[in-house]
Structures are given as structure tokens and as C-alpha cells.
Design a protein around this motif. Sequence first.
Motif, PDB file in Angstrom:
ATOM      1  N   GLN A   1     -46.557 -73.751 -35.735  1.00 31.05           N
ATOM      2  CA  GLN A   1     -47.109 -73.670 -34.103  1.00 31.05           C
ATOM      3  C   GLN A   1     -47.010 -72.440 -33.518  1.00 31.05           C
ATOM      4  O   GLN A   1     -47.795 -72.074 -32.806  1.00 31.05           O
ATOM      5  N   GLN A   2     -45.757 -71.793 -33.608  1.00 29.12           N
ATOM      6  CA  GLN A   2     -45.552 -70.397 -33.040  1.00 29.12           C
ATOM      7  C   GLN A   2     -46.350 -69.523 -33.517  1.00 29.12           C
ATOM      8  O   GLN A   2     -47.109 -68.625 -32.671  1.00 29.12           O
ATOM      9  N   VAL A   3     -46.849 -69.503 -34.861  1.00 24.72           N
ATOM     10  CA  VAL A   3     -47.509 -68.482 -35.403  1.00 24.72           C
ATOM     11  C   VAL A   3     -48.871 -68.681 -34.946  1.00 24.72           C
ATOM     12  O   VAL A   3     -49.750 -67.793 -34.490  1.00 24.72           O
ATOM     13  N   TRP A   4     -49.385 -69.848 -34.752  1.00 30.80           N
ATOM     14  CA  TRP A   4     -50.840 -70.117 -34.180  1.00 30.80           C
ATOM     15  C   TRP A   4     -50.872 -69.457 -33.008  1.00 30.80           C
ATOM     16  O   TRP A   4     -52.022 -68.992 -32.797  1.00 30.80           O
ATOM     17  N   PHE A   5     -49.945 -69.976 -31.922  1.00 29.63           N
ATOM     18  CA  PHE A   5     -50.140 -69.239 -30.576  1.00 29.63           C
ATOM     19  C   PHE A   5     -50.140 -67.733 -30.595  1.00 29.63           C
ATOM     20  O   PHE A   5     -50.848 -67.285 -30.039  1.00 29.63           O
ATOM     21  N   VAL A   6     -49.183 -67.170 -31.230  1.00 26.56           N
ATOM     22  CA  VAL A   6     -49.201 -65.477 -31.284  1.00 26.56           C
ATOM     23  C   VAL A   6     -50.451 -65.001 -31.917  1.00 26.56           C
ATOM     24  O   VAL A   6     -50.899 -63.992 -31.265  1.00 26.56           O
ATOM     25  N   LYS A   7     -50.963 -65.480 -32.784  1.00 28.87           N
ATOM     26  CA  LYS A   7     -52.248 -65.371 -33.380  1.00 28.87           C
ATOM     27  C   LYS A   7     -53.389 -65.327 -32.444  1.00 28.87           C
ATOM     28  O   LYS A   7     -54.268 -64.369 -32.275  1.00 28.87           O
ATOM     29  N   LEU A   8     -53.401 -66.497 -31.636  1.00 34.95           N
ATOM     30  CA  LEU A   8     -54.341 -66.619 -30.629  1.00 34.95           C
ATOM     31  C   LEU A   8     -54.208 -65.922 -29.308  1.00 34.95           C
ATOM     32  O   LEU A   8     -55.224 -65.170 -29.004  1.00 34.95           O
ATOM     33  N   LEU A   9     -52.946 -65.757 -29.004  1.00 41.31           N
ATOM     34  CA  LEU A   9     -52.627 -65.345 -27.563  1.00 41.31           C
ATOM     35  C   LEU A   9     -52.012 -63.906 -27.523  1.00 41.31           C
ATOM     36  O   LEU A   9     -51.561 -63.535 -26.694  1.00 41.31           O
ATOM     37  N   GLY A  10     -51.270 -63.595 -28.716  1.00 41.07           N
ATOM     38  CA  GLY A  10     -50.656 -62.312 -28.574  1.00 41.07           C
ATOM     39  C   GLY A  10     -49.268 -62.206 -28.855  1.00 41.07           C
ATOM     40  O   GLY A  10     -48.553 -63.614 -28.593  1.00 41.07           O
ATOM     41  N   ALA A  11     -48.533 -61.376 -28.667  1.00 42.79           N
ATOM     42  CA  ALA A  11     -47.143 -61.375 -28.715  1.00 42.79           C
ATOM     43  C   ALA A  11     -46.464 -61.777 -27.542  1.00 42.79           C
ATOM     44  O   ALA A  11     -45.222 -62.291 -27.633  1.00 42.79           O
ATOM     45  N   ASN A  12     -47.014 -61.820 -26.421  1.00 44.78           N
ATOM     46  CA  ASN A  12     -46.571 -62.057 -25.028  1.00 44.78           C
ATOM     47  C   ASN A  12     -46.993 -63.606 -24.675  1.00 44.78           C
ATOM     48  O   ASN A  12     -47.055 -63.904 -23.511  1.00 44.78           O
ATOM     49  N   VAL A  13     -47.262 -64.486 -25.686  1.00 42.41           N
ATOM     50  CA  VAL A  13     -47.487 -65.868 -25.253  1.00 42.41           C
ATOM     51  C   VAL A  13     -46.178 -66.405 -24.865  1.00 42.41           C
ATOM     52  O   VAL A  13     -45.271 -66.072 -25.472  1.00 42.41           O
ATOM     53  N   ASN A  14     -46.551 -67.370 -23.550  1.00 45.13           N
ATOM     54  CA  ASN A  14     -45.077 -68.211 -23.533  1.00 45.13           C
ATOM     55  C   ASN A  14     -45.179 -69.242 -24.241  1.00 45.13           C
ATOM     56  O   ASN A  14     -46.002 -70.185 -24.599  1.00 45.13           O
ATOM     57  N   LEU A  15     -43.728 -69.590 -25.013  1.00 45.93           N
ATOM     58  CA  LEU A  15     -43.457 -70.588 -25.853  1.00 45.93           C
ATOM     59  C   LEU A  15     -42.141 -71.033 -25.459  1.00 45.93           C
ATOM     60  O   LEU A  15     -41.362 -70.541 -24.937  1.00 45.93           O
ATOM     61  N   GLY A  16     -42.165 -72.390 -25.859  1.00 40.70           N
ATOM     62  CA  GLY A  16     -40.941 -73.170 -25.417  1.00 40.70           C
ATOM     63  C   GLY A  16     -40.718 -74.248 -26.524  1.00 40.70           C
ATOM     64  O   GLY A  16     -41.166 -74.565 -27.222  1.00 40.70           O
ATOM     65  N   ASN A  17     -39.285 -74.938 -26.142  1.00 41.26           N
ATOM     66  CA  ASN A  17     -38.823 -75.906 -27.030  1.00 41.26           C
ATOM     67  C   ASN A  17     -38.482 -75.339 -28.360  1.00 41.26           C
ATOM     68  O   ASN A  17     -38.553 -75.822 -29.387  1.00 41.26           O
ATOM     69  N   ILE A  18     -37.715 -74.140 -28.189  1.00 38.94           N
ATOM     70  CA  ILE A  18     -37.567 -73.169 -29.470  1.00 38.94           C
ATOM     71  C   ILE A  18     -36.083 -73.766 -29.576  1.00 38.94           C
ATOM     72  O   ILE A  18     -35.095 -73.491 -28.733  1.00 38.94           O
TER      73      ILE A  18
END
Length: 255
Positions: A210-227
Motif C-alpha cells: 500500500q505504501q509503495v502504491w501511494f508513493v508511486k501515485l503521489l510521490g515521495a512526499n505523500v502523507n502516510l499513516g498507521n505505520i
Amino acid sequence: MNYTLTQIPDRTVKPRQNGLTMAMDKGLSLRQVEDFLSTSADYVDLVKLGWATSFVTPNLKEKLAIYKAAGVPVYFGGTLFEAFVVRDQFDDYRRLIDTYDLAYAEVSDGSIEMQQDTKCEYIRQLAQQVTVLSEVGSKDEAKIIPPYKWIQLMRAELEAGAWKVIGEAREGGTVGLFRASGEVRQGLVEEILTQIPSESIIWEAPQKEQQVWFVKLLGANVNLGNIAPHEIIPLETIRLGLRGDTFTHFLNGKH
């Protein structure tokens, strides 16, 4: 960084408004918090004490003090907010935030039914006291919220005073934004992004894929949680294109 590599994407620096990483503390001991921060404090922007774990966590004040000394803000999970609200103890919840000197609070309705106007009023009241994160989405995997409703809820909660809205996934990443298999509901995410700025959303993404998918979609500075705490540094390498999953993503000016 310990040495130089070219073609590394620019990362925002703390205190960040975008490119946030929110970690989930589900009951770390004091020593575990110290160890976690010794390696990851530079890469974690917020820590959530998951759901209502703060109610049963030993040495809570000491734990919060360790995080504070490292410059890492902590807040209590939204389920605790719901537990107070459903018992008609909202004023007690507000006093609790002050007692523990918290600067953030999460408003959610993932476990209880709440009218949107009521939720927005809670956001407005808490926003006078702290920085509010508002979670959208249900913890019930059988409850599928259509994209237009996600958009409407997110917009209303941001307008009510939420600093960021959080896309629900639970700690396992199997509800809300994701199917039970953990697969991203891609159409949902893309439709949300047509109306809500990515910078205003923290996407709960506990699983590596899931993290990979969002980074590929929105770049290195996407906001991610519940890590998970032990996944903070691995996530940072995903953001920088230094793990196999994103290895070629930022090379040669591709992104």
C-alpha cells in the motif's frame, strides 16, 4: 544521510506540513520507545497511541515525556474519542487532552454512528483547543462508503477546522480505502483526489504494498499513516527510491 547519492527525490523537512509519516504505537514499552526514536525520530512526524490503548498503557505520562523530548507529537486514537462521546463524556475528553498536554486530537466515527453535523461540531470545538485530525471511513468491512460521500465528508470536516483528514484503513489495512485482501480501492482514491488536495489527506497504509502504491501515485512526499514503528525506516527508503519496489521510480528525472 550517511553518504551521497544522486537522483534522490527531495523530501520535506520537519516540521512538515506535507510528506508526513504517522506511526502507530500499539503498546510500546518505555525502553522500546527510546529505541524506536533513537533510529526513527527524524522520519516520524506524529505518533498515534492506537485506538484506546492509552487507557491501559502503564507509565503513560513517562511515555509521552519521552516522545515530547524527541520533538515527536503524540495523540490518542480516534476510538478513544468515540468511547468518551458514546458515554456522554466529551467534556471529560477535552479535560483529558489538557491533563496530558496534547497538541493534537483525532475525531472519528468509525465504530459509532454519528451525524455529520454533530461530528463537524466536535471538530469545531476541539480545533479551538488543539490541532485536529479527522478520520473518514468505517471500521466495518461490510460498510462500503461511495466515493462521492468520502469527498463530501472530507470537504465538510476540513471546512469545520480539521488540519488533515485521515483515510481509514485500520491497523491491518483491510477496510475503508482497501479491500479485505489489502488491495487499494484505486478508483476511490483517484476520485477523492479530483476534489480533495493530496496535501490535506493522510492515507492509512500499514502494508508495504500500500505504501509503495501511494508513493508511486503521489510521490515521495505523500502523507502516510498507521505505520508500524519498525517500518518507519523501510518506508523512508521506499519514499527515496532505495528499495526494490520503487528503485527505478525516481531515476533519470522520471518523477
